[in-house]
Design an enzyme around this catalytic site. Structure first.
Site, PDB file in Angstrom:
ATOM      1  N   GLU A  53       0.501  -1.416  -0.272  1.00 47.25           N
ATOM      2  CA  GLU A  53       0.116   0.114  -0.089  1.00 47.25           C
ATOM      3  C   GLU A  53       1.115   1.394  -0.029  1.00 47.25           C
ATOM      4  O   GLU A  53       0.943   2.146  -0.631  1.00 47.25           O
ATOM      5  CB  GLU A  53      -0.721  -0.036   0.926  1.00 47.25           C
ATOM      6  CG  GLU A  53      -1.472  -1.241   1.241  1.00 47.25           C
ATOM      7  CD  GLU A  53      -1.555  -2.594   2.049  1.00 47.25           C
ATOM      8  OE1 GLU A  53      -0.343  -2.783   2.032  1.00 47.25           O
ATOM      9  OE2 GLU A  53      -2.069  -2.447   2.328  1.00 47.25           O
ATOM     10  N   CYS A  78      -2.350  -3.792   6.527  1.00 41.91           N
ATOM     11  CA  CYS A  78      -2.516  -3.978   8.031  1.00 41.91           C
ATOM     12  C   CYS A  78      -3.126  -3.063   8.985  1.00 41.91           C
ATOM     13  O   CYS A  78      -2.997  -1.870   8.298  1.00 41.91           O
ATOM     14  CB  CYS A  78      -0.996  -4.426   8.370  1.00 41.91           C
ATOM     15  SG  CYS A  78      -0.289  -2.901   7.546  1.00 41.91           S
ATOM     16  N   ALA A 157      13.598 -36.191 -10.403  1.00 41.43           N
ATOM     17  CA  ALA A 157      14.136 -36.704 -11.872  1.00 41.43           C
ATOM     18  C   ALA A 157      14.136 -37.680 -11.808  1.00 41.43           C
ATOM     19  O   ALA A 157      14.706 -38.818 -10.441  1.00 41.43           O
ATOM     20  CB  ALA A 157      15.131 -35.776 -12.272  1.00 41.43           C
ATOM     21  N   GLU A 288      14.165 -32.775  -2.125  1.00 41.63           N
ATOM     22  CA  GLU A 288      14.753 -33.334  -3.308  1.00 41.63           C
ATOM     23  C   GLU A 288      15.607 -34.252  -3.351  1.00 41.63           C
ATOM     24  O   GLU A 288      16.249 -34.696  -3.715  1.00 41.63           O
ATOM     25  CB  GLU A 288      15.971 -31.879  -4.015  1.00 41.63           C
ATOM     26  CG  GLU A 288      15.704 -30.271  -3.977  1.00 41.63           C
ATOM     27  CD  GLU A 288      16.159 -29.805  -4.512  1.00 41.63           C
ATOM     28  OE1 GLU A 288      16.914 -30.654  -5.686  1.00 41.63           O
ATOM     29  OE2 GLU A 288      16.204 -28.858  -5.103  1.00 41.63           O
ATOM     30  N   GLY A 290      16.271 -38.438  -1.074  1.00 45.41           N
ATOM     31  CA  GLY A 290      16.069 -39.460  -2.404  1.00 45.41           C
ATOM     32  C   GLY A 290      14.800 -40.129  -2.069  1.00 45.41           C
ATOM     33  O   GLY A 290      13.873 -39.383  -1.883  1.00 45.41           O
ATOM     34  N   LEU A 294      11.594 -38.630   0.299  1.00 47.13           N
ATOM     35  CA  LEU A 294       9.973 -38.287  -0.299  1.00 47.13           C
ATOM     36  C   LEU A 294       9.401 -39.217  -0.191  1.00 47.13           C
ATOM     37  O   LEU A 294       8.073 -38.970   0.192  1.00 47.13           O
ATOM     38  CB  LEU A 294      10.614 -38.074  -2.149  1.00 47.13           C
ATOM     39  CG  LEU A 294      11.545 -37.132  -2.476  1.00 47.13           C
ATOM     40  CD1 LEU A 294      11.887 -37.595  -3.873  1.00 47.13           C
ATOM     41  CD2 LEU A 294      11.108 -36.017  -2.720  1.00 47.13           C
TER      42      LEU A 294
HETATM   43  C1  AOF Z   1       0.014  -5.158   5.063  1.00 44.58           C
HETATM   44  N1  AOF Z   1       0.196  -5.028   3.479  1.00 44.58           N
HETATM   45  O1  AOF Z   1       2.114  -5.445   1.793  1.00 44.58           O
HETATM   46  C2  AOF Z   1       1.613  -6.865   3.025  1.00 44.58           C
HETATM   47  C3  AOF Z   1       1.791  -7.466   4.403  1.00 44.58           C
HETATM   48  O2  AOF Z   1       6.566  -6.327   9.612  1.00 44.58           O
HETATM   49  P1  AOF Z   1       5.919  -5.794   9.359  1.00 44.58           P
HETATM   50  O3  AOF Z   1       5.707  -4.816   9.646  1.00 44.58           O
HETATM   51  O4  AOF Z   1       6.000  -5.800   7.861  1.00 44.58           O
HETATM   52  O5  AOF Z   1       4.588  -6.993   9.355  1.00 44.58           O
HETATM   53  C4  AOF Z   1       4.653  -7.853   8.327  1.00 44.58           C
HETATM   54  C5  AOF Z   1       3.145  -8.230   8.838  1.00 44.58           C
HETATM   55  O6  AOF Z   1       1.706  -7.334   7.801  1.00 44.58           O
HETATM   56  C6  AOF Z   1       2.328  -9.671   7.550  1.00 44.58           C
HETATM   57  O7  AOF Z   1       2.543 -10.760   8.942  1.00 44.58           O
HETATM   58  C7  AOF Z   1       1.384  -9.893   7.236  1.00 44.58           C
HETATM   59  O8  AOF Z   1       0.147  -9.788   8.077  1.00 44.58           O
HETATM   60  C8  AOF Z   1       1.449  -8.134   6.623  1.00 44.58           C
HETATM   61  N2  AOF Z   1       1.685  -8.455   5.387  1.00 44.58           N
HETATM   62  N3  AOF Z   1       0.738  -6.393   5.034  1.00 44.58           N
HETATM   63  O9  AOF Z   1      -0.374  -4.775   4.596  1.00 44.58           O
HETATM   64  C9  AOF Z   1       1.592  -5.826   3.082  1.00 44.58           C
HETATM   65  N4  AOF Z   1       2.801  -7.681   3.515  1.00 44.58           N
HETATM   66 ZN    ZN Z   2       0.902  -2.639   6.124  1.00 44.68          ZN
END
Ligand code: AOF
Ligand code: ZN
Length: 349
Positions: A53, A78, A157, A288, A290, A294
């Site tokens: 954002e 967030c 592979a 990866e 063996g 896996l």
């Molecule tokens: C958003 N926009 O692009 C992302 C979010 O430690 P910080 O501040 O980087 O926060 C990490 C947390 O924020 C992560 O665990 C997830 O909940 C959120 N990620 N939020 O608004 C973003 N990457």
């Molecule tokens: Zn954020």
């Protein structure tokens, strides 16, 4: 006029660019639209850096337009002070009146609180546009946070006649099942995951470095199984190129300097790998080989994706390949003398 879905697809596209540098943070895409025109966009910066954002808002030249705009985000903005201040607060401060969200953030610190913050400030909020796709774009993060386990990718592979390796290695005449380009692709895949796991026999037979040397990107944390300390400091996996974890039955008498030793119960390898990944915050691993290692993960139904190279090389004899169960084939691709098939585990989403 464009639809919400069309702008969300654009946001998803941008979000991809942020992965894997953002990990273990999710990579988010944000698109700002004014009167049906995109006026700014951004994705999550490398881990610890600014959120999508912030980057999108910074990219808008005429900030006045924000007051008549809609911001599309693949993940809920967030609400918490983490390494960066809350994006929901910034949206309110910039007076963006409309927010369209792909999916709710499962992280407990946020989990709906970002949406509440926006709504309480009078912002119009729509949630759930391309929800499935948005969750899938951060599948590692969602799996780890919601299920408390790493997202697991199996890779191997095999020869045309179903062998994963020749019976005996010949240093003078090594047999390559995969080809140059397939191996380069594997290095790209390594750079996309936080961890990489191999069994003892793979280290002893192949002496792999498990780095991303053929592709730009981070080295994943190396995890190798060595119950009884057969692997000494002469093996490439023990070098200082990346963080390395050894899974063992007992701590060694003569530990190798840079290795982190983890004592595990070998009766339940997948569950123990799960425990270590949670301890170390490793959200995803690529396994990866063996075949034994896996197969243990397949038998425990503890995997999400498999990527298999089938070669035209015929070995006649060797170590039998893996038996995949419950797999749904997603796509195939020809890479010179290899056919690459992607599978998904439908019972483990
Ligand atoms: C958003 N926009 O692009 C992302 C979010 O430690 P910080 O501040 O980087 O926060 C990490 C947390 O924020 C992560 O665990 C997830 O909940 C959120 N990620 N939020 O608004 C973003 N990457
Ligand atoms: Zn954020």
């Amino acid at each position: 006029m464009h639809t919400h879905e069309q702008f969300m697809y654009r946001a998803l596209f941008i979000a991809q660019k942020g992965l894997p540098a953002a990990m273990p943070n999710p990579s988010v895409g944000a698109v700002i639209v004014h009167k049906d025109t995109i006026i700014g966009e951004g994705s999550t910066s490398a881990f610890g850096g600014s959120h999508a954002e912030v980057n999108a808002i910074n990219s808008v030249k005429n900030k006045e337009l924000l007051k008549e705009s809609t911001i599309y985000v693949t993940l809920e903005p967030c609400s918490h002070y983490g390494k960066t201040p809350p994006c929901a607060d910034l949206i309110v401060k910039m007076q963006i009146p409309n927010v369209v969200i792909g999916c709710v953030d499962p992280y407990a610190e946020v989990a709906g609180k970002g949406i509440d913050k926006l709504k309480n400030a009078g912002v119009n909020v729509i949630v759930g546009i391309l929800e499935k796709e948005c969750i899938d774009s951060n599948k590692r993060f969602f799996t780890f946070i919601q299920k408390k386990r790493p997202y697991i990718i199996l890779k191997w592979a095999e020869s045309a006649d179903g062998f994963i390796a020749p019976m005996e290695k010949n240093e003078q005449k090594p047999v390559w099942i995969s080809n140059n380009y397939s191996r380069q692709l594997t290095h790209k895949w390594r750079s996309e995951e936080m961890g990489i796991l191999v069994g003892t026999k793979t280290v002893l037979d192949d002496n792999p470095s498990l780095t991303t040397r053929d592709f730009v990107g981070k080295n994943p944390v190396r995890i190798y199984i060595d119950a009884n300390h057969k692997i000494d400091a002469s093996f490439a996996i023990t070098n200082a190129e990346s963080k390395t974890i050894c899974l063992c039955a007992e701590f060694p008498l003569n530990p190798i300097d840079q290795i982190i030793y983890k004592k595990i119960d070998f009766d339940n390898l997948p569950a123990e790998v799960n425990r270590i990944c949670v301890e170390e915050n490793i959200q995803s691993i690529i396994i990866e080989g063996g075949s034994q290692t896996l197969q243990q993960f397949i038998d425990a139904n503890f995997w999400n994706e498999a990527r298999v190279f089938k070669s035209d090389v015929i070995l006649k004899e060797g170590i039998k390949s893996v038996e995949l169960k419950n797999a749904v084939q997603i796509s195939t691709q020809k890479i010179q003398n290899n056919i690459l098939t992607y599978y998904k585990n439908p019972n483990n989403d």
